[in-house]
Design a protein around this motif. Structure first.
Motif, PDB file in Angstrom:
ATOM      1  N   ASP A 111     -10.610   7.857  35.873  1.00 59.22           N
ATOM      2  CA  ASP A 111     -10.850   7.755  37.317  1.00 59.22           C
ATOM      3  C   ASP A 111     -11.562   9.002  37.834  1.00 59.22           C
ATOM      4  O   ASP A 111     -12.505   8.911  38.637  1.00 59.22           O
ATOM      5  N   VAL A 112     -11.105  10.168  37.384  1.00 57.81           N
ATOM      6  CA  VAL A 112     -11.738  11.417  37.798  1.00 57.81           C
ATOM      7  C   VAL A 112     -13.190  11.447  37.321  1.00 57.81           C
ATOM      8  O   VAL A 112     -14.103  11.814  38.070  1.00 57.81           O
ATOM      9  N   ALA A 113     -13.410  11.030  36.075  1.00 52.56           N
ATOM     10  CA  ALA A 113     -14.772  11.025  35.522  1.00 52.56           C
ATOM     11  C   ALA A 113     -15.676  10.068  36.301  1.00 52.56           C
ATOM     12  O   ALA A 113     -16.858  10.360  36.516  1.00 52.56           O
ATOM     13  N   ALA A 114     -15.130   8.925  36.718  1.00 46.55           N
ATOM     14  CA  ALA A 114     -15.929   7.948  37.464  1.00 46.55           C
ATOM     15  C   ALA A 114     -16.371   8.504  38.816  1.00 46.55           C
ATOM     16  O   ALA A 114     -17.519   8.298  39.246  1.00 46.55           O
ATOM     17  N   ILE A 115     -15.464   9.225  39.485  1.00 50.16           N
ATOM     18  CA  ILE A 115     -15.814   9.854  40.760  1.00 50.16           C
ATOM     19  C   ILE A 115     -16.890  10.914  40.537  1.00 50.16           C
ATOM     20  O   ILE A 115     -17.865  11.015  41.293  1.00 50.16           O
ATOM     21  N   ARG A 116     -16.715  11.689  39.491  1.00 56.13           N
ATOM     22  CA  ARG A 116     -17.713  12.714  39.189  1.00 56.13           C
ATOM     23  C   ARG A 116     -19.065  12.083  38.872  1.00 56.13           C
ATOM     24  O   ARG A 116     -20.111  12.578  39.314  1.00 56.13           O
ATOM     25  N   GLU A 205     -22.579  23.383  21.957  1.00 52.49           N
ATOM     26  CA  GLU A 205     -23.179  22.161  22.493  1.00 52.49           C
ATOM     27  C   GLU A 205     -22.919  22.032  23.986  1.00 52.49           C
ATOM     28  O   GLU A 205     -23.804  21.646  24.760  1.00 52.49           O
ATOM     29  N   SER A 206     -21.705  22.387  24.410  1.00 52.17           N
ATOM     30  CA  SER A 206     -21.367  22.312  25.828  1.00 52.17           C
ATOM     31  C   SER A 206     -22.170  23.315  26.642  1.00 52.17           C
ATOM     32  O   SER A 206     -22.709  22.984  27.704  1.00 52.17           O
ATOM     33  N   VAL A 207     -22.269  24.541  26.153  1.00 47.37           N
ATOM     34  CA  VAL A 207     -23.045  25.569  26.860  1.00 47.37           C
ATOM     35  C   VAL A 207     -24.509  25.150  26.965  1.00 47.37           C
ATOM     36  O   VAL A 207     -25.135  25.289  28.024  1.00 47.37           O
ATOM     37  N   GLY A 224     -34.297  14.496  35.862  1.00 44.87           N
ATOM     38  CA  GLY A 224     -33.837  15.099  34.616  1.00 44.87           C
ATOM     39  C   GLY A 224     -32.505  15.805  34.784  1.00 44.87           C
ATOM     40  O   GLY A 224     -31.624  15.712  33.914  1.00 44.87           O
ATOM     41  N   ALA A 225     -32.338  16.517  35.900  1.00 41.37           N
ATOM     42  CA  ALA A 225     -31.080  17.222  36.162  1.00 41.37           C
ATOM     43  C   ALA A 225     -29.926  16.236  36.310  1.00 41.37           C
ATOM     44  O   ALA A 225     -28.817  16.484  35.819  1.00 41.37           O
ATOM     45  N   ALA A 226     -30.200  15.114  36.976  1.00 42.50           N
ATOM     46  CA  ALA A 226     -29.162  14.089  37.144  1.00 42.50           C
ATOM     47  C   ALA A 226     -28.743  13.513  35.799  1.00 42.50           C
ATOM     48  O   ALA A 226     -27.553  13.328  35.520  1.00 42.50           O
ATOM     49  N   GLN A 227     -29.721  13.238  34.947  1.00 39.89           N
ATOM     50  CA  GLN A 227     -29.421  12.690  33.629  1.00 39.89           C
ATOM     51  C   GLN A 227     -28.654  13.697  32.782  1.00 39.89           C
ATOM     52  O   GLN A 227     -27.717  13.338  32.059  1.00 39.89           O
ATOM     53  N   ALA A 228     -29.035  14.961  32.860  1.00 43.66           N
ATOM     54  CA  ALA A 228     -28.343  15.996  32.103  1.00 43.66           C
ATOM     55  C   ALA A 228     -26.897  16.138  32.578  1.00 43.66           C
ATOM     56  O   ALA A 228     -25.990  16.379  31.775  1.00 43.66           O
ATOM     57  N   MET A 229     -26.673  15.982  33.879  1.00 36.89           N
ATOM     58  CA  MET A 229     -25.316  16.045  34.412  1.00 36.89           C
ATOM     59  C   MET A 229     -24.494  14.860  33.912  1.00 36.89           C
ATOM     60  O   MET A 229     -23.326  15.017  33.529  1.00 36.89           O
ATOM     61  N   ILE A 232     -23.361  15.560  30.424  1.00 31.18           N
ATOM     62  CA  ILE A 232     -22.271  16.534  30.337  1.00 31.18           C
ATOM     63  C   ILE A 232     -20.942  15.887  30.713  1.00 31.18           C
ATOM     64  O   ILE A 232     -19.901  16.129  30.072  1.00 31.18           O
ATOM     65  N   ILE A 233     -20.922  15.066  31.756  1.00 27.38           N
ATOM     66  CA  ILE A 233     -19.679  14.399  32.161  1.00 27.38           C
ATOM     67  C   ILE A 233     -19.199  13.466  31.060  1.00 27.38           C
ATOM     68  O   ILE A 233     -18.009  13.416  30.730  1.00 27.38           O
ATOM     69  N   THR A 234     -20.143  12.731  30.463  1.00 32.27           N
ATOM     70  CA  THR A 234     -19.797  11.824  29.362  1.00 32.27           C
ATOM     71  C   THR A 234     -19.259  12.602  28.167  1.00 32.27           C
ATOM     72  O   THR A 234     -18.271  12.203  27.536  1.00 32.27           O
ATOM     73  N   HIS A 235     -19.906  13.728  27.875  1.00 27.39           N
ATOM     74  CA  HIS A 235     -19.480  14.583  26.765  1.00 27.39           C
ATOM     75  C   HIS A 235     -18.048  15.073  26.977  1.00 27.39           C
ATOM     76  O   HIS A 235     -17.212  15.034  26.062  1.00 27.39           O
ATOM     77  N   GLY A 236     -17.749  15.492  28.196  1.00 28.61           N
ATOM     78  CA  GLY A 236     -16.401  15.962  28.504  1.00 28.61           C
ATOM     79  C   GLY A 236     -15.380  14.849  28.447  1.00 28.61           C
ATOM     80  O   GLY A 236     -14.256  15.043  27.963  1.00 28.61           O
ATOM     81  N   LEU A 237     -15.741  13.669  28.959  1.00 29.81           N
ATOM     82  CA  LEU A 237     -14.820  12.533  28.926  1.00 29.81           C
ATOM     83  C   LEU A 237     -14.502  12.133  27.494  1.00 29.81           C
ATOM     84  O   LEU A 237     -13.349  11.826  27.167  1.00 29.81           O
ATOM     85  N   ASP A 238     -15.497  12.133  26.649  1.00 35.33           N
ATOM     86  CA  ASP A 238     -15.275  11.795  25.238  1.00 35.33           C
ATOM     87  C   ASP A 238     -14.262  12.755  24.610  1.00 35.33           C
ATOM     88  O   ASP A 238     -13.372  12.336  23.866  1.00 35.33           O
ATOM     89  N   ARG A 239     -14.396  14.043  24.923  1.00 36.70           N
ATOM     90  CA  ARG A 239     -13.456  15.027  24.370  1.00 36.70           C
ATOM     91  C   ARG A 239     -12.048  14.805  24.922  1.00 36.70           C
ATOM     92  O   ARG A 239     -11.061  14.911  24.195  1.00 36.70           O
ATOM     93  N   LEU A 240     -11.968  14.487  26.215  1.00 41.57           N
ATOM     94  CA  LEU A 240     -10.673  14.244  26.839  1.00 41.57           C
ATOM     95  C   LEU A 240      -9.977  13.036  26.230  1.00 41.57           C
ATOM     96  O   LEU A 240      -8.773  13.056  25.971  1.00 41.57           O
TER      97      LEU A 240
END
Length: 253
Positions: A111-116, A205-207, A224-229, A232-240
């Protein structure tokens, strides 16, 4: 339910909170955890007074707080009832803090990831148009702190949080700017849980992923900035999700 005769604030009392706030936190936490389920009635006023060892004025102040947060409703000749979770204000800083203190479940993490995902890519795109040299310098300062945090999950999480707050600020949009502050407690807890500092390759990879966001913002590339963001959110969610997944026990043959 057996009520305790001694003061019980759910956990060690926080000297920075008033008695009413401590009582509200304890009852609110019980509601969020299901001790008091939606639709159920809270124990009587007499029982609550005996449990917490506070005055009637303090208890009623706590109930006012919980009512304002959408957790309970009081009705004449009916009593105080726990409202359905659809009424709970999870954008309230206290409710978020109580929820996080109980641990982040996978559904809440998503839910938090979806809002982000709905807000932060747009903030990054806006920042590509609005960011000042000072904004870029602040973002790069956050990157340096993230790169240096190779052993402390807490240090990395705080730098990560400051980064995303700085993107919101650089967007120039007051609502986007406020989002990270509103859900700061949940973000910080999720960043700690998904911290990449445990693995050097994942940390790098995160940095690099966050660096790409800043580079594209500085270049004025909103899309491009939007896609990169989003990446990053997807990358973090996968780790979570991996961190939250139950570990399979090894079977012996």
């Amino acid at each position: 339910m057996t009520m305790q005769s001694r003061p019980d604030f759910g956990r060690v009392a926080d000297a920075t909170l008033s008695n009413a706030d401590q009582v509200a936190r304890s009852i609110g936490s019980d509601i969020l955890s299901g001790v008091f389920a939606p639709g159920s009635k809270l124990p009587s006023e007499a029982e609550m007074l005996a449990r917490f060892g506070v005055s009637r004025t303090v208890l009623r102040e706590a109930f006012k707080t919980l009512t304002a947060k959408g957790l309970i409703v009081a009705r004449t000749r009916v009593g105080t009832t726990v409202l359905d979770s659809v009424h709970w204000n999870f954008f309230d800083a206290d409710i978020l803090a109580w929820k996080v203190a109980q641990g982040l479940d996978v559904d809440f993490i998503r839910d938090v990831a979806a809002i982000r995902m709905a807000i932060e890519p747009a903030a990054a795109a806006a920042a590509a148009e609005q960011a000042t040299p000072e904004d870029i310098a602040i973002l790069r300062g956050c990157l340096s702190r993230m790169a240096e945090a190779t052993s402390s999950a807490s240090d990395f999480a705080h730098a990560d949080l400051d980064f995303h707050k700085a993107v919101g600020y650089a967007s120039g949009n007051v609502l986007m700017r406020s989002l990270a502050a509103v859900i700061e407690t949940a973000l910080l807890a999720s960043f700690r849980l998904s911290s990449p500092v445990r693995e050097a390759e994942v940390h790098e990879e995160s940095v690099q992923g966050h660096t790409r966001i800043v580079d594209l913002i500085e270049a004025g590339d909103g899309a491009g900035a939007a896609q990169a963001m989003r990446a990053i959110i997807t990358h973090g969610l996968d780790r979570l999700e991996r961190a939250s997944a139950p570990r399979k026990r090894k079977t012996t043959k």
